[in-house]
Scaffold this motif. Structure first.
Motif, short mmCIF file in Angstrom:
data_model
loop_
_atom_site.label_atom_id
_atom_site.label_comp_id
_atom_site.label_asym_id
_atom_site.label_seq_id
_atom_site.Cartn_x
_atom_site.Cartn_y
_atom_site.Cartn_z
N SER A 30 -18.13 11.40 -16.84
CA SER A 30 -18.05 11.02 -15.42
C SER A 30 -17.51 9.59 -15.28
O SER A 30 -16.64 9.34 -14.44
CB SER A 30 -19.42 11.12 -14.78
OG SER A 30 -19.39 10.64 -13.46
N ASP A 31 -18.01 8.69 -16.11
CA ASP A 31 -17.53 7.31 -16.06
C ASP A 31 -16.07 7.21 -16.47
O ASP A 31 -15.30 6.43 -15.90
CB ASP A 31 -18.38 6.41 -16.96
CG ASP A 31 -19.77 6.15 -16.39
OD1 ASP A 31 -19.98 6.44 -15.19
OD2 ASP A 31 -20.63 5.67 -17.13
N ALA A 32 -15.66 8.02 -17.44
CA ALA A 32 -14.26 8.02 -17.86
C ALA A 32 -13.37 8.52 -16.73
O ALA A 32 -12.29 7.98 -16.49
CB ALA A 32 -14.08 8.88 -19.10
N HIS A 33 -13.84 9.53 -16.01
CA HIS A 33 -13.09 10.05 -14.86
C HIS A 33 -12.96 8.96 -13.79
O HIS A 33 -11.88 8.76 -13.22
CB HIS A 33 -13.77 11.29 -14.30
CG HIS A 33 -13.08 11.88 -13.12
ND1 HIS A 33 -11.85 12.49 -13.23
CD2 HIS A 33 -13.43 11.95 -11.82
CE1 HIS A 33 -11.48 12.92 -12.03
NE2 HIS A 33 -12.42 12.60 -11.17
N GLN A 34 -14.04 8.26 -13.54
CA GLN A 34 -14.01 7.16 -12.57
C GLN A 34 -13.05 6.07 -13.05
O GLN A 34 -12.33 5.47 -12.23
CB GLN A 34 -15.40 6.59 -12.35
CG GLN A 34 -16.32 7.52 -11.59
CD GLN A 34 -17.74 6.98 -11.52
OE1 GLN A 34 -18.05 5.91 -12.04
NE2 GLN A 34 -18.62 7.73 -10.88
N LEU A 35 -13.04 5.80 -14.34
CA LEU A 35 -12.14 4.79 -14.90
C LEU A 35 -10.69 5.19 -14.69
O LEU A 35 -9.86 4.36 -14.29
CB LEU A 35 -12.42 4.59 -16.38
CG LEU A 35 -11.50 3.63 -17.14
CD1 LEU A 35 -11.61 2.23 -16.55
CD2 LEU A 35 -11.84 3.62 -18.61
#
Length: 112
Positions: A30-35
């Motif tokens: 999820s954090d990678a997608h946000q990044l």
């Protein structure tokens, strides 16, 4: 030998580690997608903060994976010791079981 080893109910700690690892990995994804979305329209500061958040999640996942690996290793060592003790105390039973498995395996291989 612990009670968990005797009863076979010692999977709790492995399940806890596995669930925590899955949760951490989902958070990292999820954090990678946000990044990725942040990179498209973000400043360098926002990118740095997002990258750090992803790195933190990956570090947490590594820690959980290490804990799960340790728990699984301990469980497998306990199972190996229990098997060794059983075979040592019941050699003829172990030989009989091995022979039975061999006969069944030979039967199925011979049917091919």
């Amino acid at each position: 030998m612990s009670n968990e080893t005797k009863t076979g109910n010692g999977n709790g700690s492995v399940d806890v580690h596995r669930q925590a690892l899955v949760k951490d990995l989902k958070g990292a994804v999820s954090d990678a997608h946000q990044l990725i979305q942040a990179v498209a329209d973000a400043s360098a500061d926002e990118y740095g903060a997002a990258a750090q958040a992803v790195q933190n999640k990956l570090d947490e996942a590594r820690t959980r994976l290490s804990g799960a690996r340790t728990a699984i290793s301990e469980k497998s060592q306990a199972a190996a010791k229990a098997t060794q003790a059983y075979v040592t105390h019941n050699p003829w039973t172990a030989i009989g079981i091995a022979a039975g498995v061999g006969v069944i395996a030979g039967f199925f291989i011979g049917r091919r």
